[in-house]
Design a protein around this motif. Structure first.
Motif, PDB file in Angstrom:
ATOM      1  N   PRO B 137       0.828  -1.212   0.000  1.00  0.00           N
ATOM      2  CA  PRO B 137       0.000   0.000   0.000  1.00  0.00           C
ATOM      3  C   PRO B 137       0.863   1.264   0.000  1.00  0.00           C
ATOM      4  O   PRO B 137       2.019   1.221   0.422  1.00  0.00           O
ATOM      5  CB  PRO B 137      -0.781  -0.122   1.312  1.00  0.00           C
ATOM      6  CG  PRO B 137       0.042  -1.006   2.175  1.00  0.00           C
ATOM      7  CD  PRO B 137       0.783  -1.921   1.277  1.00  0.00           C
ATOM      8  N   ALA B 138       0.290   2.338  -0.495  1.00  0.00           N
ATOM      9  CA  ALA B 138       1.024   3.584  -0.670  1.00  0.00           C
ATOM     10  C   ALA B 138       1.698   4.035   0.631  1.00  0.00           C
ATOM     11  O   ALA B 138       2.825   4.517   0.612  1.00  0.00           O
ATOM     12  CB  ALA B 138       0.079   4.667  -1.187  1.00  0.00           C
ATOM     13  N   ASP B 139       1.008   3.859   1.745  1.00  0.00           N
ATOM     14  CA  ASP B 139       1.553   4.292   3.031  1.00  0.00           C
ATOM     15  C   ASP B 139       2.896   3.640   3.316  1.00  0.00           C
ATOM     16  O   ASP B 139       3.774   4.230   3.946  1.00  0.00           O
ATOM     17  CB  ASP B 139       0.623   3.914   4.190  1.00  0.00           C
ATOM     18  CG  ASP B 139      -0.750   4.512   4.037  1.00  0.00           C
ATOM     19  OD1 ASP B 139      -1.353   4.317   2.979  1.00  0.00           O
ATOM     20  OD2 ASP B 139      -1.208   5.169   4.981  1.00  0.00           O
ATOM     21  N   ALA B 140       3.037   2.401   2.858  1.00  0.00           N
ATOM     22  CA  ALA B 140       4.235   1.644   3.194  1.00  0.00           C
ATOM     23  C   ALA B 140       5.433   2.079   2.359  1.00  0.00           C
ATOM     24  O   ALA B 140       6.573   1.757   2.695  1.00  0.00           O
ATOM     25  CB  ALA B 140       3.969   0.163   3.023  1.00  0.00           C
ATOM     26  N   ALA B 141       5.168   2.833   1.278  1.00  0.00           N
ATOM     27  CA  ALA B 141       6.274   3.325   0.463  1.00  0.00           C
ATOM     28  C   ALA B 141       7.197   4.205   1.307  1.00  0.00           C
ATOM     29  O   ALA B 141       8.413   4.227   1.116  1.00  0.00           O
ATOM     30  CB  ALA B 141       5.744   4.100  -0.736  1.00  0.00           C
ATOM     31  N   ASP B 142       6.612   4.934   2.240  1.00  0.00           N
ATOM     32  CA  ASP B 142       7.415   5.783   3.124  1.00  0.00           C
ATOM     33  C   ASP B 142       8.373   4.950   3.972  1.00  0.00           C
ATOM     34  O   ASP B 142       9.495   5.373   4.253  1.00  0.00           O
ATOM     35  CB  ASP B 142       6.510   6.589   4.062  1.00  0.00           C
ATOM     36  CG  ASP B 142       5.835   7.738   3.329  1.00  0.00           C
ATOM     37  OD1 ASP B 142       6.311   8.099   2.231  1.00  0.00           O
ATOM     38  OD2 ASP B 142       4.854   8.271   3.853  1.00  0.00           O
ATOM     39  N   ALA B 143       7.922   3.791   4.387  1.00  0.00           N
ATOM     40  CA  ALA B 143       8.773   2.914   5.187  1.00  0.00           C
ATOM     41  C   ALA B 143       9.948   2.412   4.352  1.00  0.00           C
ATOM     42  O   ALA B 143      11.086   2.350   4.831  1.00  0.00           O
ATOM     43  CB  ALA B 143       7.961   1.745   5.737  1.00  0.00           C
ATOM     44  N   LEU B 144       9.663   2.092   3.079  1.00  0.00           N
ATOM     45  CA  LEU B 144      10.735   1.658   2.173  1.00  0.00           C
ATOM     46  C   LEU B 144      11.707   2.807   1.916  1.00  0.00           C
ATOM     47  O   LEU B 144      12.927   2.609   1.897  1.00  0.00           O
ATOM     48  CB  LEU B 144      10.139   1.172   0.847  1.00  0.00           C
ATOM     49  CG  LEU B 144       9.331  -0.131   0.911  1.00  0.00           C
ATOM     50  CD1 LEU B 144       8.612  -0.355  -0.412  1.00  0.00           C
ATOM     51  CD2 LEU B 144      10.232  -1.313   1.254  1.00  0.00           C
ATOM     52  N   ALA B 145      11.150   4.006   1.722  1.00  0.00           N
ATOM     53  CA  ALA B 145      11.985   5.185   1.487  1.00  0.00           C
ATOM     54  C   ALA B 145      12.922   5.404   2.672  1.00  0.00           C
ATOM     55  O   ALA B 145      14.099   5.737   2.515  1.00  0.00           O
ATOM     56  CB  ALA B 145      11.105   6.415   1.265  1.00  0.00           C
ATOM     57  N   LEU B 146      12.400   5.188   3.848  1.00  0.00           N
ATOM     58  CA  LEU B 146      13.175   5.366   5.072  1.00  0.00           C
ATOM     59  C   LEU B 146      14.314   4.347   5.133  1.00  0.00           C
ATOM     60  O   LEU B 146      15.459   4.691   5.475  1.00  0.00           O
ATOM     61  CB  LEU B 146      12.226   5.153   6.247  1.00  0.00           C
ATOM     62  CG  LEU B 146      12.599   5.765   7.561  1.00  0.00           C
ATOM     63  CD1 LEU B 146      12.469   7.269   7.488  1.00  0.00           C
ATOM     64  CD2 LEU B 146      11.686   5.218   8.633  1.00  0.00           C
ATOM     65  N   ALA B 147      13.998   3.103   4.801  1.00  0.00           N
ATOM     66  CA  ALA B 147      15.021   2.054   4.817  1.00  0.00           C
ATOM     67  C   ALA B 147      16.100   2.374   3.785  1.00  0.00           C
ATOM     68  O   ALA B 147      17.299   2.261   4.070  1.00  0.00           O
ATOM     69  CB  ALA B 147      14.382   0.697   4.525  1.00  0.00           C
ATOM     70  N   LEU B 148      15.673   2.828   2.600  1.00  0.00           N
ATOM     71  CA  LEU B 148      16.636   3.182   1.555  1.00  0.00           C
ATOM     72  C   LEU B 148      17.477   4.378   1.978  1.00  0.00           C
ATOM     73  O   LEU B 148      18.689   4.406   1.778  1.00  0.00           O
ATOM     74  CB  LEU B 148      15.884   3.485   0.250  1.00  0.00           C
ATOM     75  CG  LEU B 148      15.238   2.268  -0.417  1.00  0.00           C
ATOM     76  CD1 LEU B 148      14.278   2.705  -1.520  1.00  0.00           C
ATOM     77  CD2 LEU B 148      16.305   1.319  -0.973  1.00  0.00           C
ATOM     78  N   CYS B 149      16.804   5.368   2.575  1.00  0.00           N
ATOM     79  CA  CYS B 149      17.497   6.565   3.055  1.00  0.00           C
ATOM     80  C   CYS B 149      18.596   6.175   4.031  1.00  0.00           C
ATOM     81  O   CYS B 149      19.724   6.646   3.953  1.00  0.00           O
ATOM     82  CB  CYS B 149      16.497   7.508   3.721  1.00  0.00           C
ATOM     83  SG  CYS B 149      17.242   8.795   4.743  1.00  0.00           S
ATOM     84  N   HIS B 150      18.260   5.270   4.935  1.00  0.00           N
ATOM     85  CA  HIS B 150      19.245   4.893   5.946  1.00  0.00           C
ATOM     86  C   HIS B 150      20.416   4.138   5.313  1.00  0.00           C
ATOM     87  O   HIS B 150      21.582   4.403   5.629  1.00  0.00           O
ATOM     88  CB  HIS B 150      18.610   4.060   7.054  1.00  0.00           C
ATOM     89  CG  HIS B 150      19.565   3.817   8.167  1.00  0.00           C
ATOM     90  ND1 HIS B 150      20.031   4.837   8.976  1.00  0.00           N
ATOM     91  CD2 HIS B 150      20.196   2.698   8.582  1.00  0.00           C
ATOM     92  CE1 HIS B 150      20.888   4.345   9.841  1.00  0.00           C
ATOM     93  NE2 HIS B 150      21.010   3.048   9.626  1.00  0.00           N
ATOM     94  N   ALA B 151      20.102   3.231   4.389  1.00  0.00           N
ATOM     95  CA  ALA B 151      21.159   2.473   3.719  1.00  0.00           C
ATOM     96  C   ALA B 151      22.081   3.439   2.974  1.00  0.00           C
ATOM     97  O   ALA B 151      23.305   3.324   3.020  1.00  0.00           O
ATOM     98  CB  ALA B 151      20.544   1.474   2.744  1.00  0.00           C
ATOM     99  N   TRP B 152      21.457   4.372   2.334  1.00  0.00           N
ATOM    100  CA  TRP B 152      22.138   5.410   1.586  1.00  0.00           C
ATOM    101  C   TRP B 152      23.117   6.201   2.445  1.00  0.00           C
ATOM    102  O   TRP B 152      24.301   6.320   2.140  1.00  0.00           O
ATOM    103  CB  TRP B 152      21.070   6.361   1.086  1.00  0.00           C
ATOM    104  CG  TRP B 152      21.541   7.405   0.172  1.00  0.00           C
ATOM    105  CD1 TRP B 152      22.429   8.408   0.449  1.00  0.00           C
ATOM    106  CD2 TRP B 152      21.153   7.554  -1.165  1.00  0.00           C
ATOM    107  NE1 TRP B 152      22.591   9.182  -0.637  1.00  0.00           N
ATOM    108  CE2 TRP B 152      21.826   8.682  -1.653  1.00  0.00           C
ATOM    109  CE3 TRP B 152      20.286   6.860  -1.990  1.00  0.00           C
ATOM    110  CZ2 TRP B 152      21.665   9.131  -2.947  1.00  0.00           C
ATOM    111  CZ3 TRP B 152      20.118   7.313  -3.280  1.00  0.00           C
ATOM    112  CH2 TRP B 152      20.801   8.430  -3.762  1.00  0.00           C
ATOM    113  N   ARG B 153      22.594   6.721   3.522  1.00  0.00           N
ATOM    114  CA  ARG B 153      23.384   7.629   4.352  1.00  0.00           C
ATOM    115  C   ARG B 153      24.538   6.926   5.043  1.00  0.00           C
ATOM    116  O   ARG B 153      25.515   7.544   5.407  1.00  0.00           O
ATOM    117  CB  ARG B 153      22.484   8.319   5.374  1.00  0.00           C
ATOM    118  CG  ARG B 153      21.537   9.304   4.708  1.00  0.00           C
ATOM    119  CD  ARG B 153      20.480   9.782   5.659  1.00  0.00           C
ATOM    120  NE  ARG B 153      21.025  10.593   6.730  1.00  0.00           N
ATOM    121  CZ  ARG B 153      20.963  11.920   6.778  1.00  0.00           C
ATOM    122  NH1 ARG B 153      20.401  12.576   5.800  1.00  0.00           N
ATOM    123  NH2 ARG B 153      21.448  12.572   7.799  1.00  0.00           N
TER     124      ARG B 153
END
Lengths: 180, 180
Positions: B137-153
């Motif tokens: 669901p769309a709401d969960a995209a934010d959770a994925l973005a957060l995980a990617l953001c953290h991996a990124w940083r």
């Protein structure tokens, strides 16, 4: 009755035994501390484990937690909100009903005055619990006040005629004032 | 990498696998819901148990949680703060390091623009994860973005020359923009 004054650095925990005649006895009072230099996930785990230990030791029937508002210092309030979430979670996971009360509700219930200062609340807590001096540590007095407030608000009404001890009289008087 | 977009009614959870070359793969995406009519302690317990189930199923190395601020709607923000506390607690109790990122940090990391809208973030998440459409669901995209953001940083820097796939190029480009 278990009361929790949530905080990340200092989380006050108080347990009182409230009889059907509303006389109250101090069972436990303490503070769970977490290391401000530790990681947030470690700090929250420390708080959860401290609260669980008190529940295991004293088997309360209900958990009352101070309600947190966002109007104060932002950084602190988020930590406080997280700690309150932990307190509520631990209650839920142990199958205990939880309740929240605002500081104003607690002050009004305990002293009859919603804007009472900390010392007034401490003095009344000592009176109600028939202690010679305010419970230590001072931070934990709020947790006791919260537990008493909750017992008060849900407990059966006791007529003034039935009230015998000074603590019970003080309580009845405070209740009367709070209801004005 | 486990990302959590904390919420009391809907708590987004996403798991991504990030390789050393920074290519990322979707492992899990979902939402833990709690019944708005249930008691708060029950709701928090539901969220904790939902997060634990995802950790048990996917054994992430790190948990990234969106940082909550007090500036928005007060009642909602307190529930969100409590849910974020639960997420951090569960990480701590499983011995997993946790990190928090602000929505602005996440947006900047994913889209290169800290004020990007939800749809932009969703589109970039889909791109980075090589999905044909935004994760549901769309709401969960934010959770994925957060995980990617953290991996990124935290991840190792990959030179543009080594970047091969469109997703990796998109990522490198977003990173470049975010660093401007």
């Amino acid at each position: 009755m278990l009361g929790i004054d949530p905080g990340l650095t200092r989380c006050g925990i108080g347990v009182v035994d409230v009889a059907s005649d509303r006389s109250a006895t101090l069972v436990h009072v303490g503070v769970v501390r977490s290391d401000p230099t530790a990681a947030i996930e470690t700090r929250l785990a420390t708080i959860a484990s401290g609260i669980r230990a008190v529940i295991d030791a004293h088997a309360p029937a209900v958990v009352a937690v101070e309600r947190v508002f966002a109007q104060h210092n932002r950084q602190t309030v988020m930590g406080t909100a997280q700690a309150s979430g932990i307190a509520l979670l631990v209650a839920g996971e142990r199958g205990l009903p939880a309740a929240t009360h605002t500081p104003t509700e607690v002050k009004a219930a305990i002293t009859g005055y919603g804007a009472a200062d900390k010392r007034q609340v401490q003095a009344m807590v000592a009176r109600i619990l028939r202690l010679d001096e305010p419970p230590k540590p001072a931070d934990a007095a709020d947790a006791l006040a919260l537990a008493l407030c909750h017992a008060w608000r849900r407990g059966p009404t006791v007529g003034t005629a039935a009230v015998a001890t000074p603590a019970q009289r003080a309580w009845a008087e405070a209740e009367r004032l709070a209801r004005r």
